[in-house]
Design a protein around this motif. Structure first.
Motif, PDB file in Angstrom:
ATOM      1  N   ASP A 101     -22.401  11.890   7.639  1.00 20.14           N
ATOM      2  CA  ASP A 101     -21.291  12.696   7.137  1.00 20.14           C
ATOM      3  C   ASP A 101     -21.486  12.902   5.638  1.00 20.14           C
ATOM      4  OD1 ASP A 101     -20.627  10.263   6.003  1.00 20.14           O
ATOM      5  OD2 ASP A 101     -18.839   9.936   7.224  1.00 20.14           O
ATOM      6  N   ASP A 102     -20.456  13.436   4.982  1.00 23.69           N
ATOM      7  CA  ASP A 102     -20.508  13.660   3.533  1.00 23.69           C
ATOM      8  C   ASP A 102     -21.739  14.478   3.155  1.00 23.69           C
ATOM      9  OD1 ASP A 102     -19.311  13.406   1.088  1.00 23.69           O
ATOM     10  OD2 ASP A 102     -20.199  11.471   0.605  1.00 23.69           O
ATOM     11  N   THR A 103     -21.966  15.556   3.886  1.00 20.65           N
ATOM     12  CA  THR A 103     -23.210  16.313   3.759  1.00 20.65           C
ATOM     13  C   THR A 103     -23.072  17.487   2.797  1.00 20.65           C
ATOM     14  OG1 THR A 103     -22.668  17.761   5.622  1.00 20.65           O
ATOM     15  CG2 THR A 103     -23.845  15.706   6.111  1.00 20.65           C
ATOM     16  N   TYR A 104     -24.178  17.813   2.159  1.00 21.99           N
ATOM     17  CA  TYR A 104     -24.269  19.016   1.336  1.00 21.99           C
ATOM     18  C   TYR A 104     -25.735  19.397   1.238  1.00 21.99           C
ATOM     19  CZ  TYR A 104     -23.828  22.352  -2.472  1.00 21.99           C
ATOM     20  OH  TYR A 104     -23.877  23.489  -3.226  1.00 21.99           O
ATOM     21  N   GLY A 105     -26.051  20.686   1.351  1.00 19.80           N
ATOM     22  CA  GLY A 105     -27.433  21.118   1.275  1.00 19.80           C
ATOM     23  C   GLY A 105     -27.564  22.536   0.775  1.00 19.80           C
ATOM     24  N   GLU A 106     -28.744  22.873   0.300  1.00 18.90           N
ATOM     25  CA  GLU A 106     -29.074  24.231  -0.106  1.00 18.90           C
ATOM     26  C   GLU A 106     -30.460  24.565   0.411  1.00 18.90           C
ATOM     27  OE1 GLU A 106     -28.473  25.159  -4.194  1.00 18.90           O
ATOM     28  OE2 GLU A 106     -26.443  24.334  -4.236  1.00 18.90           O
ATOM     29  N   GLY A 107     -30.641  25.829   0.788  1.00 15.53           N
ATOM     30  CA  GLY A 107     -31.901  26.241   1.385  1.00 15.53           C
ATOM     31  C   GLY A 107     -32.719  27.122   0.474  1.00 15.53           C
ATOM     32  N   SER A 108     -33.334  28.153   1.085  1.00 14.84           N
ATOM     33  CA  SER A 108     -34.235  29.005   0.326  1.00 14.84           C
ATOM     34  C   SER A 108     -33.516  29.832  -0.718  1.00 14.84           C
ATOM     35  CB  SER A 108     -34.997  29.939   1.282  1.00 14.84           C
ATOM     36  OG  SER A 108     -34.087  30.743   2.014  1.00 14.84           O
ATOM     37  N   ASP A 109     -32.194  29.889  -0.643  1.00 18.46           N
ATOM     38  CA  ASP A 109     -31.425  30.616  -1.649  1.00 18.46           C
ATOM     39  C   ASP A 109     -30.909  29.693  -2.741  1.00 18.46           C
ATOM     40  OD1 ASP A 109     -29.676  29.212  -0.070  1.00 18.46           O
ATOM     41  OD2 ASP A 109     -28.207  30.830   0.125  1.00 18.46           O
ATOM     42  N   ALA A 110     -31.461  28.472  -2.835  1.00 15.69           N
ATOM     43  CA  ALA A 110     -31.025  27.537  -3.871  1.00 15.69           C
ATOM     44  C   ALA A 110     -31.186  28.180  -5.235  1.00 15.69           C
ATOM     45  CB  ALA A 110     -31.837  26.249  -3.799  1.00 15.69           C
ATOM     46  N   GLN A 111     -30.161  28.065  -6.035  1.00 13.13           N
ATOM     47  CA  GLN A 111     -30.181  28.707  -7.342  1.00 13.13           C
ATOM     48  C   GLN A 111     -31.157  28.026  -8.289  1.00 13.13           C
ATOM     49  OE1 GLN A 111     -26.322  28.916  -9.152  1.00 13.13           O
ATOM     50  NE2 GLN A 111     -26.871  30.632 -10.461  1.00 13.13           N
ATOM     51  N   PHE A 112     -31.314  26.720  -8.155  1.00 15.11           N
ATOM     52  CA  PHE A 112     -32.232  25.965  -8.982  1.00 15.11           C
ATOM     53  C   PHE A 112     -33.045  25.040  -8.086  1.00 15.11           C
ATOM     54  CE2 PHE A 112     -28.516  26.736 -11.713  1.00 15.11           C
ATOM     55  CZ  PHE A 112     -29.128  27.423 -12.755  1.00 15.11           C
ATOM     56  N   GLY A 113     -34.327  24.902  -8.377  1.00 14.89           N
ATOM     57  CA  GLY A 113     -35.156  23.977  -7.635  1.00 14.89           C
ATOM     58  C   GLY A 113     -35.422  24.438  -6.220  1.00 14.89           C
ATOM     59  N   GLY A 114     -36.005  23.546  -5.417  1.00  9.89           N
ATOM     60  CA  GLY A 114     -36.302  23.860  -4.038  1.00  9.89           C
ATOM     61  C   GLY A 114     -35.181  23.440  -3.115  1.00  9.89           C
ATOM     62  N   PRO A 115     -35.293  23.749  -1.832  1.00  7.23           N
ATOM     63  CA  PRO A 115     -34.285  23.329  -0.857  1.00  7.23           C
ATOM     64  C   PRO A 115     -34.081  21.809  -0.891  1.00  7.23           C
ATOM     65  CG  PRO A 115     -35.754  24.952   0.108  1.00  7.23           C
ATOM     66  CD  PRO A 115     -36.348  24.590  -1.218  1.00  7.23           C
ATOM     67  N   PHE A 116     -32.842  21.371  -0.684  1.00  9.90           N
ATOM     68  CA  PHE A 116     -32.543  19.948  -0.722  1.00  9.90           C
ATOM     69  C   PHE A 116     -31.337  19.666   0.167  1.00  9.90           C
ATOM     70  CE2 PHE A 116     -29.462  21.494  -3.678  1.00  9.90           C
ATOM     71  CZ  PHE A 116     -28.397  20.603  -3.621  1.00  9.90           C
ATOM     72  N   ALA A 117     -31.088  18.380   0.397  1.00  9.60           N
ATOM     73  CA  ALA A 117     -29.918  17.965   1.178  1.00  9.60           C
ATOM     74  C   ALA A 117     -29.448  16.610   0.700  1.00  9.60           C
ATOM     75  CB  ALA A 117     -30.252  17.899   2.662  1.00  9.60           C
ATOM     76  N   HIS A 118     -28.141  16.399   0.785  1.00 13.29           N
ATOM     77  CA  HIS A 118     -27.535  15.108   0.477  1.00 13.29           C
ATOM     78  C   HIS A 118     -26.649  14.719   1.654  1.00 13.29           C
ATOM     79  CE1 HIS A 118     -25.677  11.850  -1.839  1.00 13.29           C
ATOM     80  NE2 HIS A 118     -24.572  12.192  -1.216  1.00 13.29           N
TER      81      HIS A 118
END
Length: 403
Positions: A101-118
């Protein structure tokens, strides 16, 4: 929504494995940028700011204005399959059964850096905050490639580190950071896998959900073997289709090795300063430490050097934004310098036990030096340091560091 403290702590440990500046400075910069992320998110202006904002401070590879180890050109390609949810789902699929749970992620449209997830992951024995991030490093991979060496244990207390070179040329570094005296209470285990083609996957985990008390478990959830399996998994291959490198920087863009940093530092120190490099070989690219003694006063100098800290944009403006200690001052040699002091803990800033100088030289080289009153980078004591702040400033702002 993930804890900002947890993300900041995990990124701080990523910074230690890829040091552009001393961890203390990067942690502070990460916290400030994290607060901006919250404000932006609340304002619904930049939902993609996310934790990866801090990757700019770490020299985010996917940003063309990235650090010295960034590819010369990075082309973003549309890959709708690599979303924030893809990053969350992929990380979850590589973990043992448990609650996420407590998830957050960004993909190929990440504004900074590469895709990531928490995420927060609980295997039934307590939650563990985890952050995975992806990027490219420049070829060829060499001794100066950031994230491919164990962190100097003088700088942060650790329970051990392993460095494995695979038959395919990949390098896997797994570091177990333990709590610092006067610092945060959590232990952090961090794994970085760097492929021979320059792709990099980084995973950090805490023994807490929030990077603070209460601790949720004795140790982070994943074992060394499980960390290795996650970061080296081919499940991340689609991520690297998002970025294509057209050219790579030459080997000269590698971070300087410790021996070169120490040689320069020793050449700049006054003749009455006694120097001790220590008995343990120093291997962290871009960083070195030196114990100095003057008139019976002993301090540890922690030095980091990043050539071409920012290639594009306005490096001086970003430097002023990230550096601690207020607005920079300009030296006669043209270097921008910020100085500050800190106490044993953030809640007890006085008396000072650590003196910090951050310098941006005219050619774009960034030199950061911290002087701890003692012989380690994490257990300083009150008293007078070996070098004065003026001497420390002259050392950091010297043109001899320019490349």
């Amino acid at each position: 929504m993930p804890s900002d403290n947890a993300v900041s702590e995990l990124l701080r440990d990523a910074a230690d494995l890829a040091p552009d500046t001393p961890g203390e400075m990067l942690a502070d910069a990460g916290e400030r940028l994290g607060r901006r992320r919250v404000l932006r998110r609340r304002a619904a202006v930049a939902a993609a700011a996310g934790a990866a904002v801090t990757l700019v401070a770490l020299g985010g590879i996917a940003v063309q204005s990235g650090g010295a180890n960034a590819p010369a050109a990075v082309r973003r390609t549309a890959n709708p399959a690599v979303t924030g949810q893809f990053m969350i789902d992929t990380l979850t699929s590589l973990l043992p059964p448990g609650r996420v749970d407590d998830t957050y992620g960004e993909g190929s449209d990440a504004q900074f850096g590469g895709p990531f997830a928490h995420i927060a992951y609980d295997d039934g024995r307590g939650a563990s905050a985890m952050t995975v991030s992806t990027d490219w490093v420049a070829l060829p991979i060499g001794p100066g490639t950031e994230g491919t060496q164990c962190v100097d244990p003088t700088e942060r207390p650790t329970a051990g580190c392993t460095r494995t070179v695979g038959t395919d040329g990949s390098i896997l570094v797994i570091q177990k950071f333990t709590p610092e005296p006067g610092g945060g209470p959590t232990s952090t285990w961090t794994a970085i896998w760097t492929g021979s083609d320059g792709r990099r996957v980084r995973l950090s985990e805490l023994n807490s959900r929030t990077a603070g008390l209460p601790l949720t478990r004795t140790e982070p959830a994943l074992s060394v073997e499980q960390l290795a399996a996650v970061v080296s998994s081919p499940a991340w291959n689609p991520v690297f289709e998002v970025f294509a490198t057209s050219t790579n920087t030459p080997a000269s863009s590698q971070l300087p090795l410790p021996d070169a940093i120490l040689a320069t530092a020793e050449s700049l120190l006054p003749s009455d300063v006694q120097r001790d490099r220590g008995s343990t070989p120093q291997t962290t690219p871009g960083a070195a430490h030196l114990i100095v003694t003057v008139d019976g006063r002993t301090s540890l100098l922690s030095i980091s050097v990043t050539p071409q800290w920012m290639r594009d944009g306005n490096p001086r403006s970003l430097f002023a934004d990230l550096a601690t200690g207020g607005q920079p001052t300009r030296t006669q040699s043209g270097a921008d310098v910020v100085t500050s002091t800190s106490g044993a803990t953030k809640s007890s800033p006085t008396p000072p036990v650590r003196w910090l100088v951050d310098a941006l030289l005219p050619d774009g080289t960034r030199v950061s030096i911290s002087e701890n009153n003692g012989t380690t980078g994490y257990d300083a004591q009150p008293g007078n340091p070996a070098l004065t702040l003026d001497q420390l400033t002259a050392l950091a702002a010297a043109t001899a560091w320019q490349h």
